[in-house]
Write a protein that holds these residues in place. Structure first.
Motif, mmCIF file in Angstrom:
data_model
loop_
_atom_site.group_PDB
_atom_site.id
_atom_site.type_symbol
_atom_site.label_atom_id
_atom_site.label_comp_id
_atom_site.label_asym_id
_atom_site.label_seq_id
_atom_site.Cartn_x
_atom_site.Cartn_y
_atom_site.Cartn_z
ATOM 1 N N LYS A 11 10.773 1.666 3.223
ATOM 2 C CA LYS A 11 9.792 2.734 3.494
ATOM 3 C C LYS A 11 8.423 2.322 2.947
ATOM 4 O O LYS A 11 7.393 2.579 3.566
ATOM 5 N N ALA A 12 8.421 1.666 1.782
ATOM 6 C CA ALA A 12 7.157 1.161 1.220
ATOM 7 C C ALA A 12 6.543 0.135 2.175
ATOM 8 O O ALA A 12 5.332 0.127 2.404
ATOM 9 N N HIS A 13 7.392 -0.719 2.736
ATOM 10 C CA HIS A 13 6.934 -1.718 3.707
ATOM 11 C C HIS A 13 6.246 -1.040 4.890
ATOM 12 O O HIS A 13 5.184 -1.470 5.337
ATOM 13 N N LEU A 14 6.849 0.015 5.407
ATOM 14 C CA LEU A 14 6.287 0.727 6.559
ATOM 15 C C LEU A 14 4.904 1.281 6.242
ATOM 16 O O LEU A 14 3.990 1.208 7.065
ATOM 17 N N GLY A 15 4.742 1.821 5.031
ATOM 18 C CA GLY A 15 3.437 2.340 4.624
ATOM 19 C C GLY A 15 2.390 1.250 4.517
ATOM 20 O O GLY A 15 1.247 1.415 4.951
ATOM 21 N N LEU A 16 2.781 0.117 3.944
ATOM 22 C CA LEU A 16 1.858 -1.011 3.816
ATOM 23 C C LEU A 16 1.465 -1.541 5.194
ATOM 24 O O LEU A 16 0.298 -1.842 5.450
ATOM 25 N N GLU A 17 2.445 -1.655 6.071
ATOM 26 C CA GLU A 17 2.201 -2.160 7.418
ATOM 27 C C GLU A 17 1.220 -1.265 8.173
ATOM 28 O O GLU A 17 0.342 -1.740 8.894
ATOM 29 N N ALA A 18 1.350 0.048 7.984
ATOM 30 C CA ALA A 18 0.499 1.009 8.689
ATOM 31 C C ALA A 18 -0.950 0.948 8.212
ATOM 32 O O ALA A 18 -1.872 1.219 8.993
ATOM 33 N N THR A 19 -1.174 0.575 6.948
ATOM 34 C CA THR A 19 -2.537 0.576 6.416
ATOM 35 C C THR A 19 -3.158 -0.822 6.318
ATOM 36 O O THR A 19 -4.361 -0.944 6.104
ATOM 37 N N ALA A 20 -2.363 -1.866 6.489
ATOM 38 C CA ALA A 20 -2.879 -3.240 6.366
ATOM 39 C C ALA A 20 -3.844 -3.566 7.500
ATOM 40 O O ALA A 20 -3.716 -3.056 8.620
ATOM 41 N N ARG A 141 -12.347 -0.913 2.277
ATOM 42 C CA ARG A 141 -12.435 0.544 2.057
ATOM 43 C C ARG A 141 -11.112 1.148 1.561
ATOM 44 O O ARG A 141 -11.086 2.252 1.034
ATOM 45 N N VAL A 142 -9.998 0.450 1.744
ATOM 46 C CA VAL A 142 -8.698 0.960 1.309
ATOM 47 C C VAL A 142 -8.517 0.781 -0.204
ATOM 48 O O VAL A 142 -7.720 1.475 -0.829
ATOM 49 N N ALA A 143 -9.256 -0.124 -0.786
ATOM 50 C CA ALA A 143 -9.224 -0.388 -2.229
ATOM 51 C C ALA A 143 -7.855 -0.881 -2.707
ATOM 52 O O ALA A 143 -7.416 -0.559 -3.805
ATOM 53 N N LEU A 144 -7.172 -1.640 -1.866
ATOM 54 C CA LEU A 144 -5.917 -2.269 -2.258
ATOM 55 C C LEU A 144 -6.097 -3.777 -2.229
ATOM 56 O O LEU A 144 -6.657 -4.320 -1.282
#
Length: 196
Positions: A11-20, A141-144
Motif C-alpha cells: 500500500k505504501a508502494h501504491l502511494g509512492l507510485e501515485a505521487t512520484a 513541490r512534494v518535498a520528498l
C-alpha cells in the motif's frame, strides 16, 4: 488470522507510485508491473499467492492494471525500466502469453516517458545481481527526497536512508551505462518474441 490481499508495505508502494514524478526500476525475475499484460499478471499472482480465491486474484490483477494509468496521466510518470535478459526468456503462461507480454513492452517503450533497457547475459556480473529494487523520485513541490523500495515473498519495505538511496542510484546509473541502449534493447525483446 487472514492475511490481507494487499500488504501494508505494498500500500505504501501504491502511494509512492501515485505521487512520484519518476520511477527507476531494476527487475531480475519478471516484467515490471507497470508493463505487464493482464494474462501475465494473473499467472504471476496465481503462482505467488497459491490458496487465494479467484476473486482475490482478480482484485490483485485489477490493482496491477489500474496502476498502469500513471504512465498516461498528465503529466505522465517518467518510467525507466532495466530488466534482466532472463525475463525475456522465462516462459510465464506459455508462448502466446509471452509473445503478447513482450509486444506490450515494445509498445510501452515507444512512449516518450518510458525507457526500457535489457541487461544481456553476455554482460556477465553486474550491479543488479543483489536483487530487484525501485527508486522513486519526486517533484520539488512534494518535498520528498528519493526513496528506494524493496519487495520479497515475506514483505515490502522502503528505505529513505541516504546511503541506501545513493548506493542503489549508483547501481542503477551503472546498469544504464552497461546495458544496451533502448533501441538495441527493443531489438532484443523483438528477437525473444520470435523465439517464443
Amino acid at each position: 488470522m487472514c492475511r490481507p490481499v494487499i500488504s501494508p508495505g505494498f500500500k505504501a508502494h501504491l502511494g509512492l507510485e501515485a505521487t512520484a514524478s519518476a520511477i527507476l526500476k531494476y527487475e531480475a525475475e519478471y516484467v515490471p508491473g507497470l508493463l505487464q499484460t493482464e494474462a501475465y499478471v494473473r499467472i504471476i499472482h496465481q503462482r505467488a499467492h497459491q490458496g487465494l480465491s479467484e476473486e482475490d486474484i482478480q482484485r490483485l490483477v485489477d490493482v496491477r492494471i489500474t496502476r498502469q494509468a500513471v504512465l498516461r496521466r498528465d503529466p505522465p510518470l517518467r518510467f525507466t525500466a532495466i530488466i534482466n535478459e532472463a525475463v525475456l526468456h522465462r516462459q510465464v503462461g506459455g508462448a502466446e502469453v509471452m509473445r503478447a507480454q513482450l509486444a506490450r513492452i515494445v509498445e510501452a517503450a515507444s512512449a516518450p516517458n518510458v525507457r526500457v533497457q535489457v541487461v544481456p547475459f553476455a554482460l556477465g556480473d553486474h550491479p543488479g545481481m543483489n536483487g530487484a529494487f525501485t527508486m522513486f523520485q519526486f517533484h520539488d513541490r512534494v518535498a520528498l527526497k528519493p526513496i528506494v523500495y524493496f519487495e520479497n515473498l515475506a514483505d515490502a519495505w522502503v528505505s529513505r536512508r541516504e546511503a541506501d538511496v545513493e548506493r542503489h542510484m549508483d547501481a542503477f546509473t551503472d546498469l544504464q551505462a552497461l546495458a544496451p541502449g533502448p533501441q538495441e534493447s527493443v531489438s532484443m525483446i523483438k528477437k525473444a518474441m520470435k523465439e517464443h
